[in-house]
Design a protein around this motif. Sequence first.
Motif, short mmCIF file in Angstrom:
data_model
loop_
_atom_site.label_atom_id
_atom_site.label_comp_id
_atom_site.label_asym_id
_atom_site.label_seq_id
_atom_site.Cartn_x
_atom_site.Cartn_y
_atom_site.Cartn_z
N ALA A 8 1.02 -0.94 0.09
CA ALA A 8 -0.14 0.12 0.01
C ALA A 8 0.92 1.18 0.01
N THR A 9 0.48 2.08 -0.93
CA THR A 9 1.42 3.42 -0.73
C THR A 9 0.63 4.67 -0.22
N LEU A 10 1.16 4.99 1.18
CA LEU A 10 0.70 6.12 1.78
C LEU A 10 1.04 7.40 1.43
N LYS A 11 0.49 8.40 1.17
CA LYS A 11 0.76 9.86 1.12
C LYS A 11 0.29 10.42 2.24
N ILE A 12 1.13 10.94 3.01
CA ILE A 12 0.78 11.60 4.43
C ILE A 12 1.24 12.82 4.47
N ARG A 13 0.02 13.68 4.76
CA ARG A 13 0.34 15.16 4.76
C ARG A 13 1.19 15.22 6.38
N ARG A 14 2.09 16.02 6.22
CA ARG A 14 3.11 16.39 7.16
C ARG A 14 3.29 17.76 7.48
N GLY A 15 3.73 17.99 8.72
CA GLY A 15 4.04 19.23 9.27
C GLY A 15 2.98 19.84 10.65
N THR A 16 3.19 20.96 11.03
CA THR A 16 2.72 21.58 12.26
C THR A 16 1.81 22.84 11.77
N ALA A 34 -6.07 -5.67 6.93
CA ALA A 34 -5.19 -4.81 7.87
C ALA A 34 -6.04 -3.34 7.65
N SER A 35 -5.91 -2.60 8.66
CA SER A 35 -6.53 -1.39 8.70
C SER A 35 -5.46 -0.20 8.52
N VAL A 36 -5.96 0.96 8.08
CA VAL A 36 -5.12 1.95 8.06
C VAL A 36 -4.17 2.42 9.02
N VAL A 70 -9.08 9.89 4.57
CA VAL A 70 -8.44 8.87 3.61
C VAL A 70 -8.97 8.99 2.35
N ASP A 71 -8.26 9.86 1.30
CA ASP A 71 -8.81 10.16 0.18
C ASP A 71 -9.95 10.98 0.34
N ARG A 81 -10.00 0.19 5.95
CA ARG A 81 -9.24 -0.77 5.50
C ARG A 81 -8.27 -0.52 4.81
N LEU A 82 -6.97 -0.87 4.81
CA LEU A 82 -5.68 -0.50 4.06
C LEU A 82 -6.10 -1.18 2.69
N GLU A 83 -5.52 -0.36 1.85
CA GLU A 83 -5.65 -1.29 0.31
C GLU A 83 -4.51 -1.31 -0.43
N ALA A 84 -4.23 -2.06 -1.25
CA ALA A 84 -3.10 -2.28 -2.25
C ALA A 84 -3.17 -1.10 -3.26
N ARG A 85 -2.97 0.10 -2.80
CA ARG A 85 -3.18 0.97 -3.91
C ARG A 85 -2.59 2.43 -3.05
N GLN A 86 -2.62 3.56 -3.83
CA GLN A 86 -2.28 4.59 -3.20
C GLN A 86 -3.49 5.22 -2.48
N MET A 87 -3.00 5.67 -1.26
CA MET A 87 -3.93 6.43 -0.43
C MET A 87 -3.43 7.43 0.28
N THR A 88 -4.12 8.79 0.14
CA THR A 88 -3.86 9.71 0.62
C THR A 88 -4.43 10.14 2.15
N LEU A 89 -3.35 10.29 3.23
CA LEU A 89 -3.89 10.45 4.57
C LEU A 89 -3.73 11.92 4.97
N THR A 90 -4.70 12.70 5.38
CA THR A 90 -4.83 13.95 6.02
C THR A 90 -5.25 14.07 7.21
N PRO A 91 -5.08 15.20 8.09
CA PRO A 91 -5.72 15.33 9.27
C PRO A 91 -7.09 16.09 8.99
N LEU A 92 -7.85 15.82 10.06
CA LEU A 92 -9.41 16.42 9.78
C LEU A 92 -9.39 17.77 9.53
#
Length: 113
Positions: A8-16, A34-36, A70-71, A81-92
């Motif tokens: 799974a490819t996780l694109k995660i927004r980072r920073g403060t 598996a879960s995210v 998620v997306d 659910r975690l998926e075998a693809r690109q998933m974009t994770l961002t804060p609320l």
Amino acid sequence: MSAQPQKATLKIRRGTAGETPRIDTFEVPFEHGASVLDGLRWLRINKDPSIAVRYSCINANACKECMIQVDGETVYACTARLEARQMTLTPLPNKTLIRDLVTEIAPPSERFK
């Protein structure tokens, strides 16, 4: 000939808060069911312990601390659910950002000053 393990490819927004956000991309092992949150925990243990994510009860869906997007959809990381693809994770988006995927969840009257 053995099959390649799925990822799974996780694109995660980072920073403060107040920083220009960046997106970091990671590959994590994919397993059906598996879960995210499982993917994020694997990532913290094996690749980048600096990723900030809040959770307390794994796969119980009782605490609501692991809410992220998620997306673009608001989910609990422990039940999404975690998926075998690109998933974009961002804060609320409607909560005050603390760092990475962690946002302020305590009501204003219950926060330390």
